[in-house]
Design a protein around this motif. Structure first.
Motif, mmCIF file in Angstrom:
data_model
loop_
_atom_site.group_PDB
_atom_site.id
_atom_site.type_symbol
_atom_site.label_atom_id
_atom_site.label_comp_id
_atom_site.label_asym_id
_atom_site.label_seq_id
_atom_site.Cartn_x
_atom_site.Cartn_y
_atom_site.Cartn_z
ATOM 1 N N ILE A 185 0.766 -1.356 0.012
ATOM 2 C CA ILE A 185 -0.293 0.061 0.051
ATOM 3 C C ILE A 185 0.709 1.213 -0.016
ATOM 4 O O ILE A 185 0.706 2.344 -0.702
ATOM 5 C CB ILE A 185 -0.994 0.007 1.170
ATOM 6 N N ARG A 186 2.043 1.321 0.596
ATOM 7 C CA ARG A 186 2.855 2.458 0.857
ATOM 8 C C ARG A 186 3.234 2.722 -0.242
ATOM 9 O O ARG A 186 3.431 4.071 -0.755
ATOM 10 C CB ARG A 186 3.938 2.086 1.981
ATOM 11 N N GLU A 187 3.862 1.884 -0.981
ATOM 12 C CA GLU A 187 4.547 2.107 -2.500
ATOM 13 C C GLU A 187 3.590 2.456 -3.307
ATOM 14 O O GLU A 187 3.830 3.499 -4.337
ATOM 15 C CB GLU A 187 5.242 0.775 -2.849
ATOM 16 N N LYS A 188 2.302 1.883 -3.418
ATOM 17 C CA LYS A 188 1.406 2.363 -4.441
ATOM 18 C C LYS A 188 0.718 3.604 -4.055
ATOM 19 O O LYS A 188 0.593 4.428 -5.118
ATOM 20 C CB LYS A 188 0.161 1.347 -4.602
ATOM 21 N N VAL A 189 0.947 4.265 -2.978
ATOM 22 C CA VAL A 189 0.437 5.721 -2.533
ATOM 23 C C VAL A 189 1.449 6.711 -2.946
ATOM 24 O O VAL A 189 1.083 7.630 -3.534
ATOM 25 C CB VAL A 189 -0.064 5.705 -1.062
ATOM 26 N N ALA A 190 2.687 5.984 -2.663
ATOM 27 C CA ALA A 190 3.820 6.963 -2.894
ATOM 28 C C ALA A 190 3.894 7.250 -4.325
ATOM 29 O O ALA A 190 4.389 8.284 -4.969
ATOM 30 C CB ALA A 190 5.192 6.171 -2.373
ATOM 31 N N SER A 191 3.699 6.517 -5.303
ATOM 32 C CA SER A 191 3.930 6.352 -6.594
ATOM 33 C C SER A 191 2.868 7.212 -7.194
ATOM 34 O O SER A 191 2.702 7.679 -8.396
ATOM 35 C CB SER A 191 3.809 5.085 -7.243
ATOM 36 N N GLY A 192 1.530 7.469 -6.589
ATOM 37 C CA GLY A 192 0.499 8.139 -6.987
ATOM 38 C C GLY A 192 -0.567 7.101 -7.570
ATOM 39 O O GLY A 192 -1.576 7.696 -7.862
#
Length: 286
Positions: free
Chosen positions: A232-239
């Protein structure tokens, strides 16, 4: 009664642009909606719900078969409360296949609930949902119960500080982690939410603190997702994925969309990879 038709025609035209489904329901033959499109669909659906102009309706045989044959492509993932007065699909005027819904008492991850986090990860990885919404609600019984526990403990501590040294020798109190009741354990884990709400308000009545604690709890659940899910963190960070909070007002029917957690930028640098309750070896009950 909320039956205003202001801007209704424009709303419906916009919904058709972002919500078109090839088989009449959301299936894998449809493209995923972006995070911004998904939140607009949820907002528009709630407006229809408030205005008594729901459109979702039921599913005919062809639609049921389409979902069964082609799989699901939900608009968004929603973590809501188990309260029977807060039916997620209805308050967003959605039908089966539209929303990937997860619910428990207090829309919470207070017990490092791995199944909730894992299910959210499944929705963004396998179902390609681009919006995760944590939905609290007014009059939440779990939050009120936790707030009452916090107030009772605070009152006891202020009137008899001398008992603090002997607390470890006392039998478990209702709501403590040692209590035999799982429900009281759940409320106990929510007490820090009430405590934080009290601090932010600078004090107040039980009702005032509980009302603010609903929002504090929404942020807490979002922050837990960011802290303990690398996916989740990576997908949120990538937008690629949006993660927002909201509160449903049971009286008006309206959902207040809160946006991103104030701590999102900070937590995107967190290094937690696995929910604490899922980090050890699997234990089987014999």
């Amino acid at each position: 009664m909320f039956c205003s038709c202001l801007g209704e025609q424009a709303d419906h035209q916009h919904e058709q642009l972002v919500y078109t489904s090839k088989l009449g329901v959301r299936t894998t033959v449809d493209e995923p909606l972006s995070a911004s499109q998904a939140i607009e669909v949820l907002q528009a659906g709630n407006r229809r719900f408030v205005q008594c102009d729901v459109k979702a309706g039921g599913l005919g045989p062809d639609m049921r078969r389409a979902l069964a044959s082609h799989g699901q492509r939900p608009v968004a993932t929603v973590i809501g409360c188990a309260d029977s007065r807060c039916p997620v699909e209805q308050l967003f005027d959605a039908r089966p296949g539209d929303i990937f819904v997860l619910r428990n008492a207090g829309n919470t991850c207070t017990h490092a609930e791995g199944s909730m986090v894992g299910s959210v990860e499944y929705s963004v990885l396998n179902l390609e949902t681009k919006m995760i919404l944590v939905l609290g609600h007014t009059g939440c019984g779990a939050i009120m119960g936790a707030t009452k526990q916090f107030m009772e403990r605070s009152a006891q501590e202020s009137t008899d500080q001398s008992t603090e040294a002997s607390e470890s020798e006392q039998p478990p109190q209702p709501g403590s982690c040692k209590s035999r009741s799982t429900l009281l354990g759940l409320l106990d884990a929510l007490v820090p939410v009430a405590e934080q709400a009290c601090v932010e308000l600078g004090g107040g009545s039980t009702e005032e603190i509980a009302a603010h604690a609903v929002k504090v709890n929404v942020w807490r659940t979002i922050n837990f997702l960011l802290s303990y899910s690398l996916i989740i963190r990576e997908k949120v960070a990538s937008g690629e994925v949006g993660l927002q909070g909201a509160i449903y007002d049971m009286s008006s029917g309206a959902v207040e969309f809160l946006g991103k957690s104030p701590k999102q930028a900070q937590l995107l640098n967190y290094d937690g990879h696995v929910v604490p309750s899922m980090g050890g070896p699997v234990r089987q009950v014999s």
